[in-house]
Design a protein around this motif. Structure first.
Motif, PDB file in Angstrom:
ATOM      1  N   GLY A 217      44.248  31.012  76.413  1.00  0.00           N
ATOM      2  CA  GLY A 217      45.700  31.095  76.348  1.00  0.00           C
ATOM      3  C   GLY A 217      46.188  31.711  75.049  1.00  0.00           C
ATOM      4  O   GLY A 217      47.045  32.609  75.056  1.00  0.00           O
ATOM      5  N   LEU A 218      45.636  31.273  73.930  1.00  0.00           N
ATOM      6  CA  LEU A 218      46.042  31.819  72.638  1.00  0.00           C
ATOM      7  C   LEU A 218      45.620  33.278  72.494  1.00  0.00           C
ATOM      8  O   LEU A 218      46.372  34.102  71.947  1.00  0.00           O
ATOM      9  CB  LEU A 218      45.435  30.980  71.504  1.00  0.00           C
ATOM     10  N   SER A 219      44.414  33.609  72.977  1.00  0.00           N
ATOM     11  CA  SER A 219      43.940  34.994  72.896  1.00  0.00           C
ATOM     12  C   SER A 219      44.825  35.920  73.711  1.00  0.00           C
ATOM     13  O   SER A 219      45.189  37.019  73.259  1.00  0.00           O
ATOM     14  CB  SER A 219      42.492  35.089  73.401  1.00  0.00           C
ATOM     15  N   ARG A 220      45.193  35.492  74.906  1.00  0.00           N
ATOM     16  CA  ARG A 220      46.017  36.334  75.770  1.00  0.00           C
ATOM     17  C   ARG A 220      47.422  36.490  75.195  1.00  0.00           C
ATOM     18  O   ARG A 220      47.998  37.587  75.221  1.00  0.00           O
ATOM     19  CB  ARG A 220      46.082  35.720  77.172  1.00  0.00           C
ATOM     20  N   ILE A 221      47.977  35.399  74.670  1.00  0.00           N
ATOM     21  CA  ILE A 221      49.314  35.475  74.073  1.00  0.00           C
ATOM     22  C   ILE A 221      49.310  36.442  72.893  1.00  0.00           C
ATOM     23  O   ILE A 221      50.234  37.250  72.723  1.00  0.00           O
ATOM     24  CB  ILE A 221      49.774  34.074  73.634  1.00  0.00           C
ATOM     25  N   ALA A 222      48.251  36.385  72.066  1.00  0.00           N
ATOM     26  CA  ALA A 222      48.149  37.286  70.915  1.00  0.00           C
ATOM     27  C   ALA A 222      47.959  38.731  71.368  1.00  0.00           C
ATOM     28  O   ALA A 222      48.603  39.649  70.846  1.00  0.00           O
ATOM     29  CB  ALA A 222      46.992  36.853  70.018  1.00  0.00           C
ATOM     30  N   ALA A 223      47.081  38.959  72.349  1.00  0.00           N
ATOM     31  CA  ALA A 223      46.816  40.322  72.811  1.00  0.00           C
ATOM     32  C   ALA A 223      48.036  40.945  73.466  1.00  0.00           C
ATOM     33  O   ALA A 223      48.245  42.165  73.376  1.00  0.00           O
ATOM     34  CB  ALA A 223      45.640  40.315  73.785  1.00  0.00           C
ATOM     35  N   GLU A 224      48.861  40.119  74.104  1.00  0.00           N
ATOM     36  CA  GLU A 224      50.056  40.637  74.774  1.00  0.00           C
ATOM     37  C   GLU A 224      51.066  41.192  73.772  1.00  0.00           C
ATOM     38  O   GLU A 224      51.959  41.951  74.152  1.00  0.00           O
ATOM     39  CB  GLU A 224      50.708  39.539  75.608  1.00  0.00           C
ATOM     40  N   LEU A 225      50.924  40.825  72.498  1.00  0.00           N
ATOM     41  CA  LEU A 225      51.810  41.387  71.473  1.00  0.00           C
ATOM     42  C   LEU A 225      51.546  42.872  71.269  1.00  0.00           C
ATOM     43  O   LEU A 225      52.395  43.587  70.723  1.00  0.00           O
ATOM     44  CB  LEU A 225      51.611  40.634  70.148  1.00  0.00           C
ATOM     45  N   PHE A 226      50.376  43.336  71.689  1.00  0.00           N
ATOM     46  CA  PHE A 226      50.003  44.741  71.521  1.00  0.00           C
ATOM     47  C   PHE A 226      49.939  45.486  72.854  1.00  0.00           C
ATOM     48  O   PHE A 226      49.751  46.692  72.869  1.00  0.00           O
ATOM     49  CB  PHE A 226      48.636  44.837  70.832  1.00  0.00           C
ATOM     50  N   ARG A 227      50.075  44.753  73.960  1.00  0.00           N
ATOM     51  CA  ARG A 227      49.932  45.346  75.295  1.00  0.00           C
ATOM     52  C   ARG A 227      51.305  45.715  75.860  1.00  0.00           C
ATOM     53  O   ARG A 227      52.257  44.945  75.750  1.00  0.00           O
ATOM     54  CB  ARG A 227      49.230  44.351  76.213  1.00  0.00           C
ATOM     55  N   GLU A 228      51.398  46.872  76.454  1.00  0.00           N
ATOM     56  CA  GLU A 228      52.650  47.313  77.061  1.00  0.00           C
ATOM     57  C   GLU A 228      52.941  46.467  78.302  1.00  0.00           C
ATOM     58  O   GLU A 228      52.094  46.330  79.183  1.00  0.00           O
ATOM     59  CB  GLU A 228      52.539  48.789  77.470  1.00  0.00           C
ATOM     60  N   GLY A 238      63.798  37.317  76.919  1.00  0.00           N
ATOM     61  CA  GLY A 238      63.816  37.861  75.565  1.00  0.00           C
ATOM     62  C   GLY A 238      62.684  38.824  75.349  1.00  0.00           C
ATOM     63  O   GLY A 238      62.685  39.941  75.861  1.00  0.00           O
ATOM     64  N   ARG A 239      61.642  38.382  74.613  1.00  0.00           N
ATOM     65  CA  ARG A 239      60.521  39.275  74.293  1.00  0.00           C
ATOM     66  C   ARG A 239      59.190  38.761  74.848  1.00  0.00           C
ATOM     67  O   ARG A 239      58.122  39.188  74.413  1.00  0.00           O
ATOM     68  CB  ARG A 239      60.401  39.427  72.771  1.00  0.00           C
ATOM     69  N   GLN A 244      52.110  36.174  78.825  1.00  0.00           N
ATOM     70  CA  GLN A 244      52.331  35.105  77.855  1.00  0.00           C
ATOM     71  C   GLN A 244      52.890  33.859  78.528  1.00  0.00           C
ATOM     72  O   GLN A 244      52.480  32.732  78.222  1.00  0.00           O
ATOM     73  CB  GLN A 244      53.273  35.593  76.757  1.00  0.00           C
ATOM     74  N   ILE A 245      53.824  34.056  79.449  1.00  0.00           N
ATOM     75  CA  ILE A 245      54.425  32.919  80.147  1.00  0.00           C
ATOM     76  C   ILE A 245      53.373  32.165  80.961  1.00  0.00           C
ATOM     77  O   ILE A 245      53.327  30.930  80.951  1.00  0.00           O
ATOM     78  CB  ILE A 245      55.573  33.403  81.056  1.00  0.00           C
TER      79      ILE A 245
END
Length: 286
Positions: A217-228, A238-239, A244-245
């Motif tokens: 969960g944490l890895s995916r949430i972090a990676a989604e910050l860089f994924r379109e 929002g963002r 992430q959800i």
């Protein structure tokens, strides 16, 4: 000489073709992930001892495979493109056109494991602790296949390693598929493998499952910050992205399982070392 941005390596998504039959990198990633995961799960079952046995795990493979395919496809339909597939329901069956969701696949695999454990009267959390360290293997190969396919690319970036992906415009982007392969695949696998080899952790059913849920969960949430974000969804609330959800409940459930494992361990009676040595002498006495 300016070497950046990097050009996407032109790798054919089709590995081998035999007339109408084509073997794609993406399909090969699924096959290798399932086979490698199967062998590692059998090894872990022997390491744990008792039930589930290695024979139980081998019987589980087919259940898990169906859970991955059915759950992954239905999850993608429900979470990402429900309205589009509602207009053309038969297209749901066209899995060869792509469209799989990890979160849906996880739900499918979970359902398969629960039913399998119930039918065979197996300890559920011990079984999930054996399966959990296997999942990052498939994630690693799957994300590499995403990169080869030039899909699920990252957001626009001026990083030196940014890549211009075909079909994503002329601007360089994060290779977010490789970020996910590293975090969700390699790093998470190492963490879970280390924990699985600790007897003190193996004696706490649900602990490794909790670490997997929290780590992914944490890895995916972090990676989604860089994924379109997906173009047909964009940002939500929002963002936040859909990935992430869907990962937030995994983080919460993972924390609960870890805490529950720690509480159970703290309530277990601890034998004094002297009592252990006396008990050993009694067993060795003729």
């Amino acid at each position: 000489m300016d070497l950046f941005p990097l050009t996407f390596p032109a790798i054919d998504p089709v590995l081998v073709e035999f007339g109408p039959l084509a073997i794609r990198w993406y399909g090969l990633a699924y096959l290798v992930g399932i086979l490698a995961g199967w062998r590692y799960a059998v090894y872990l079952a022997r390491l744990y001892g008792g039930r589930p046995t290695s024979s139980d795990v081998e019987s589980l493979v087919l259940w898990v495979t169906f859970g991955i395919i059915l759950g992954g496809r239905l999850g993608y339909v429900l979470f990402y493109q429900w309205e589009a597939y509602l207009q053309n329901p038969l297209s749901i069956l066209a899995v060869w056109h792509g469209g799989m969701s990890f979160h849906g696949g996880l739900l499918g695999v979970t359902a398969a494991i629960v039913i399998f454990a119930w039918k065979r009267e197996l300890p559920l959390l011990k079984l999930t602790d054996i399966v959990a360290p296997v999942v990052p293997i498939g994630l690693f190969f799957g994300r590499l296949a995403n990169f080869i396919n030039g899909e699920l690319w990252g957001r626009v970036s001026d990083a030196p390693w940014a890549i211009v992906f075909p079909g994503a415009g002329d601007l360089p982007r994060h290779p977010s598929q490789l970020y996910e392969a590293f975090l969700e695949g390699l790093v998470l696998f190492i963490i879970l493998a280390v924990l699985a080899h600790k007897p003190s952790i193996r004696r706490r059913p649900g602990m490794i499952t909790g670490v997997f849920l929290l780590g992914y969960g944490l890895s995916r949430i972090a990676a989604e910050l860089f994924r379109e974000p997906d173009a047909f969804l964009g940002f939500l609330f929002g963002r936040l992205t859909m990935g992430q959800i869907l990962s937030l409940p995994m983080v919460l459930l993972g924390i609960l399982l870890i805490l529950w494992g720690r509480i159970r361990a703290s309530r277990e009676p601890r034998r004094h070392p002297l009592a252990n040595s006396i008990g050993q002498e009694e067993r060795n006495r003729p």
